[in-house]
Scaffold this active site. Structure first.
Site, PDB file in Angstrom:
ATOM      1  N   GLU A   1      74.348  55.107 110.001  1.00  0.00           N
ATOM      2  CA  GLU A   1      74.037  53.998 111.592  1.00  0.00           C
ATOM      3  C   GLU A   1      72.862  52.683 111.162  1.00  0.00           C
ATOM      4  O   GLU A   1      72.505  52.123 110.165  1.00  0.00           O
ATOM      5  CB  GLU A   1      73.660  54.712 112.308  1.00  0.00           C
ATOM      6  CG  GLU A   1      73.138  53.963 113.691  1.00  0.00           C
ATOM      7  CD  GLU A   1      71.796  54.878 114.348  1.00  0.00           C
ATOM      8  OE1 GLU A   1      71.204  55.318 114.721  1.00  0.00           O
ATOM      9  OE2 GLU A   1      72.156  54.023 115.262  1.00  0.00           O
TER      10      GLU A   1
ATOM     11  N   ARG B   1      66.710  64.558  99.922  1.00  0.00           N
ATOM     12  CA  ARG B   1      65.885  63.531 100.410  1.00  0.00           C
ATOM     13  C   ARG B   1      65.629  62.697  99.070  1.00  0.00           C
ATOM     14  O   ARG B   1      65.699  63.091  98.275  1.00  0.00           O
ATOM     15  CB  ARG B   1      66.249  62.443 101.361  1.00  0.00           C
ATOM     16  CG  ARG B   1      64.580  63.174 101.880  1.00  0.00           C
ATOM     17  CD  ARG B   1      64.273  63.200 103.265  1.00  0.00           C
ATOM     18  NE  ARG B   1      63.989  61.582 103.637  1.00  0.00           N
ATOM     19  CZ  ARG B   1      65.093  60.769 104.263  1.00  0.00           C
ATOM     20  NH1 ARG B   1      66.012  61.306 105.204  1.00  0.00           N
ATOM     21  NH2 ARG B   1      64.235  59.503 104.560  1.00  0.00           N
TER      22      ARG B   1
ATOM     23  N   LYS C   1      64.153  53.523 107.641  1.00  0.00           N
ATOM     24  CA  LYS C   1      64.935  52.014 108.305  1.00  0.00           C
ATOM     25  C   LYS C   1      64.019  51.900 109.341  1.00  0.00           C
ATOM     26  O   LYS C   1      63.704  50.571 109.932  1.00  0.00           O
ATOM     27  CB  LYS C   1      66.087  52.434 109.050  1.00  0.00           C
ATOM     28  CG  LYS C   1      67.478  52.112 107.569  1.00  0.00           C
ATOM     29  CD  LYS C   1      68.407  52.170 108.346  1.00  0.00           C
ATOM     30  CE  LYS C   1      69.140  52.811 108.228  1.00  0.00           C
ATOM     31  NZ  LYS C   1      70.369  54.029 109.519  1.00  0.00           N
TER      32      LYS C   1
HETATM   33  P1  ATP Z   1      66.602  56.219 108.172  1.00  0.00           P
HETATM   34  O1  ATP Z   1      65.675  57.725 108.320  1.00  0.00           O
HETATM   35  O2  ATP Z   1      65.755  55.557 107.040  1.00  0.00           O
HETATM   36  O3  ATP Z   1      67.459  55.648 109.380  1.00  0.00           O
HETATM   37  P2  ATP Z   1      69.100  57.582 107.869  1.00  0.00           P
HETATM   38  O4  ATP Z   1      69.388  59.229 107.362  1.00  0.00           O
HETATM   39  O5  ATP Z   1      68.547  57.978 109.381  1.00  0.00           O
HETATM   40  O6  ATP Z   1      67.594  56.586 107.269  1.00  0.00           O
HETATM   41  P3  ATP Z   1      71.765  56.299 107.632  1.00  0.00           P
HETATM   42  O7  ATP Z   1      72.345  55.281 107.832  1.00  0.00           O
HETATM   43  O8  ATP Z   1      72.285  57.471 108.920  1.00  0.00           O
HETATM   44  O9  ATP Z   1      69.889  56.579 108.266  1.00  0.00           O
HETATM   45  O10 ATP Z   1      71.948  57.200 106.358  1.00  0.00           O
HETATM   46  C1  ATP Z   1      73.225  57.604 106.454  1.00  0.00           C
HETATM   47  C2  ATP Z   1      73.004  58.031 104.711  1.00  0.00           C
HETATM   48  O11 ATP Z   1      71.977  58.088 104.532  1.00  0.00           O
HETATM   49  C3  ATP Z   1      72.663  59.900 105.536  1.00  0.00           C
HETATM   50  O12 ATP Z   1      73.667  61.136 104.956  1.00  0.00           O
HETATM   51  C4  ATP Z   1      71.640  60.005 104.996  1.00  0.00           C
HETATM   52  O13 ATP Z   1      71.597  61.222 104.743  1.00  0.00           O
HETATM   53  C5  ATP Z   1      71.764  59.499 103.903  1.00  0.00           C
HETATM   54  N1  ATP Z   1      70.373  59.229 103.384  1.00  0.00           N
HETATM   55  C6  ATP Z   1      69.463  58.443 104.080  1.00  0.00           C
HETATM   56  N2  ATP Z   1      67.700  58.420 103.647  1.00  0.00           N
HETATM   57  C7  ATP Z   1      68.118  58.857 102.396  1.00  0.00           C
HETATM   58  C8  ATP Z   1      66.863  59.212 101.983  1.00  0.00           C
HETATM   59  N3  ATP Z   1      66.175  59.337 101.785  1.00  0.00           N
HETATM   60  N4  ATP Z   1      67.726  60.528 100.529  1.00  0.00           N
HETATM   61  C9  ATP Z   1      69.098  60.384 100.730  1.00  0.00           C
HETATM   62  N5  ATP Z   1      70.254  59.583 100.963  1.00  0.00           N
HETATM   63  C10 ATP Z   1      69.545  59.749 102.804  1.00  0.00           C
HETATM   64 MG    MG Z   2      69.612  58.525 110.906  1.00  0.00          MG
END
Ligand code: ATP
Ligand code: MG
Length: 584
Positions: free
Chosen positions: A34, A260, A270
């Site tokens: 996102e 994760r 983020k």
């Molecule tokens: P954040 O909580 O930091 O915003 P998010 O999962 O909401 O992370 P996205 O932009 O939705 O952020 O993530 C894109 C992809 O990255 C998703 O498939 C998510 O599962 C993966 N991802 C995010 N954080 C991690 C992590 N700590 N380890 C492995 N994969 C991750």
């Molecule tokens: Mg997300």
């Protein structure tokens, strides 16, 4: 890195099986960020996995922006994410995708669900909806609109789309099972009203699909075969499958979850990283202390080192916290083979070499095959390779009558086991140069050593001293030809809970009575010593660096010329990682 076994995690086993059984002829994965912030080290794991398996199995990986929440998103984030994925060394299939490019289709599929009796417009307030979903022993309550006619629902959804409702007055929900044991199946919201401008679609829409609705359908629409995500989405998989089936795709994508990445002292959210930026705790998303890809790039972490790290930690369903030193190990092992060497003195102590002029005139007579040097106007220019093994060319190091060594390399009262200079051990090898002998030390009023008076042994350029052993080698820089440089030394940006005292926590709380939870978290966890800026002296070849050039400052650390602030007139270096590995 060559010492890694073949990757054979559970995701790769599934893919191998699916290809072997003919379930899929080829695979298509996706990385679906996102655009609501910059990517961080956690995303690196997901990128390496999704793009990595696509490469290994001759498939492809889409880069898709899951841009369903216009309020939190913007074009700068979109651009940074594209740049970061490319910098990591991955190519996405064809053009970049956006969930927002499917808004028309997503709308049509919602209409289809309504027509099938699988979705309805709910006019309850958001609080009522939350309350009525029940959970943990609390029974659910059906919405009064759950069983209105399909025509009524179609017309209300049309009204939602046409802006006849205010935000929060209506939502579209999937009609599944209000008593399902999985709360995600209790008629999840799939569309909400947001009178907001979208970075891709402008003011076209005032209804936006929820992530849990848009994501599976975007996967299915693109023909994704393996939709790989993190474990927190495991409970969402039943809805993922329900939706894909109800909308009716021939080859449904399958979702697989892995754990994760968590690393000690490292934020992988983020939302909180944005707080660090917004609160001015760091200079921006690309502050070299940030665990963002942009920050790590500016810090001097090579992309190859990040990929190596992800390979080493592997992929599984087991939650855990990876040791930060494991990341540093990967970074260091790439730099060891690639970063040029140079000498920089971080805490300068002046050394005057009394016999310099008499000593260096002799250098011509020395064995030419061991030393390459030229004497020019009282400066002895010593030629050395830029890298001890790799063929990176040579550099000239000026050796002069006055030099700097590091303060820590001379001690009046040496501690036990000290192998460097002291009155008791006055001789040492100057790296790439002569054996130096301290004759005298000068102290200031406080008793601190401010200058050494020394001599060099003329016969020791490229040769061992005669009749004695000299232990130890120290680095040095010419005082007249060295270049002043700004050097930034780093510690962890954040402290772990057990590194924060109760008093510190309480005092931050008292000083910031209005701070919300995230702000308090940031204020209490920030390491006050995360950055130390010092004035150092570097050899001229280092000052000549281009932004992003990486070096080993001998006996100190790996450093990178800052890609934003460094210039040959005003060199600025960021510490990348120390030379020694604490990880076993
Ligand atoms: P954040 O909580 O930091 O915003 P998010 O999962 O909401 O992370 P996205 O932009 O939705 O952020 O993530 C894109 C992809 O990255 C998703 O498939 C998510 O599962 C993966 N991802 C995010 N954080 C991690 C992590 N700590 N380890 C492995 N994969 C991750
Ligand atoms: Mg997300």
């Amino acid at each position: 890195m060559t010492d890694l076994p073949e990757k054979n995690d559970f995701i790769r086993q599934i893919i191998r099986d699916d290809l072997a059984s003919g379930k899929h002829d080829s695979i298509l994965t996706r990385f679906p960020p996102e655009p609501n912030g910059y990517l961080h080290i956690g995303h690196v794991k997901s990128i390496c996995l999704n793009f990595g398996v696509a490469q290994e199995f001759n498939g492809a990986c889409n880069l898709r922006f899951d841009d369903t929440n216009p309020i939190a998103e913007n074009q700068d984030y979109v651009d940074s994410i594209k740049a970061d994925v490319a910098w990591l060394g991955f190519d996405w299939a064809a053009e970049v995708r956006y969930t927002s490019h499917y808004f028309d289709k997503l709308y049509q599929w919602a209409v289809k669900l309504i027509k099938q009796g699988d979705a309805y417009v709910d006019l309850q307030t958001p609080d009522e909806i939350r309350e009525h979903r029940g959970g943990f022993g609390k029974p659910s309550v059906e919405s009064p609109q759950r069983n209105v006619s399909i025509d009524e629902n179609l017309s209300r959804f049309d009204d939602m789309k046409n802006g006849k409702y205010k935000e929060g007055e209506a939502v579209l929900r999937a009609k599944i099972d209000m008593n399902h044991t999985n709360i995600n199946m209790r008629d999840p919201v799939i569309y909400r009203i947001m009178h907001a401008n979208h970075h891709q679609t402008g003011d076209t829409w005032c209804i936006y699909p929820m992530y849990d609705y848009a994501h599976p359908l975007s996967d299915a629409h693109e023909g994704i075969t393996h939709s790989i995500c993190t474990l927190e989405f495991e409970d969402h998989r039943p809805f993922y499958d329900w939706l894909v089936e109800k909308v009716g795709f021939d080859v449904p994508p399958r979702q697989y979850e892995f754990s994760r990445l968590n690393i000690d002292h490292t934020l992988t959210s983020k939302r909180k990283l944005k707080r660090l930026v917004d609160m001015g705790v760091v200079s921006g998303w690309d502050d070299p202390r940030m665990p963002t890809i942009a920050g790590m790039r500016r810090r001097g972490y090579p992309a190859e080192g990040l990929r190596d790290f992800c390979e080493r930690i592997g992929v599984s369903k087991a939650d855990g916290v990876v040791d930060f030193r494991q990341l540093e190990f990967s970074i260091r092992s790439v730099l060891e083979n690639t970063a040029n060497r140079g000498m920089a003195v971080l805490n300068p102590l002046k050394v005057t070499i009394k016999n310099f002029d008499e000593a260096v005139v002799d250098f011509e007579k020395l064995k030419k095959d061991t030393v390459k040097a030229r004497l020019d106007d009282g400066v002895l220019w010593l030629t050395q390779p830029k890298h001890p093994q790799a063929d990176h060319g040579e550099r000239e190091i000026p050796f002069t009558r006055t030099i700097y060594i590091d303060k820590s390399d001379f001690k009046i009262t040496p501690p036990n086991g000290y192998k460097r200079l002291s009155p008791q051990n006055p001789e040492i090898r100057l790296r790439n140069s002569y054996v130096l002998k301290v004759e005298e030390y000068i102290t200031d009023d406080a008793g601190e050593v401010v200058e050494l008076i020394a001599s060099i042994d003329p016969k020791t350029l490229g040769n061992n001293p005669e009749g004695r052993k000299v232990k130890g080698v120290i680095h040095w820089v010419s005082a007249s030809h060295g270049v002043p440089a700004t050097v930034r030394l780093y510690e962890h940006l954040l402290l772990e809970d057990d590194e924060i005292s109760d008093e510190h926590f309480a005092s931050i709380k008292t000083a910031n009575p209005d701070a919300d939870d995230d702000a308090l978290w940031v204020l209490t966890h920030v390491n006050p010593n995360s950055i130390k800026v010092i004035n150092a002296i570097v050899e001229p070849s280092l000052a000549q660096a281009q932004g992003d050039d990486k070096f080993q400052f001998e006996r100190e650390s790996y450093f990178v010329a800052d890609s934003v602030e460094h210039s040959t007139d005003k060199p600025v270096f960021n510490q990348i990682v120390g030379l020694k590995d604490g990880f076993k």
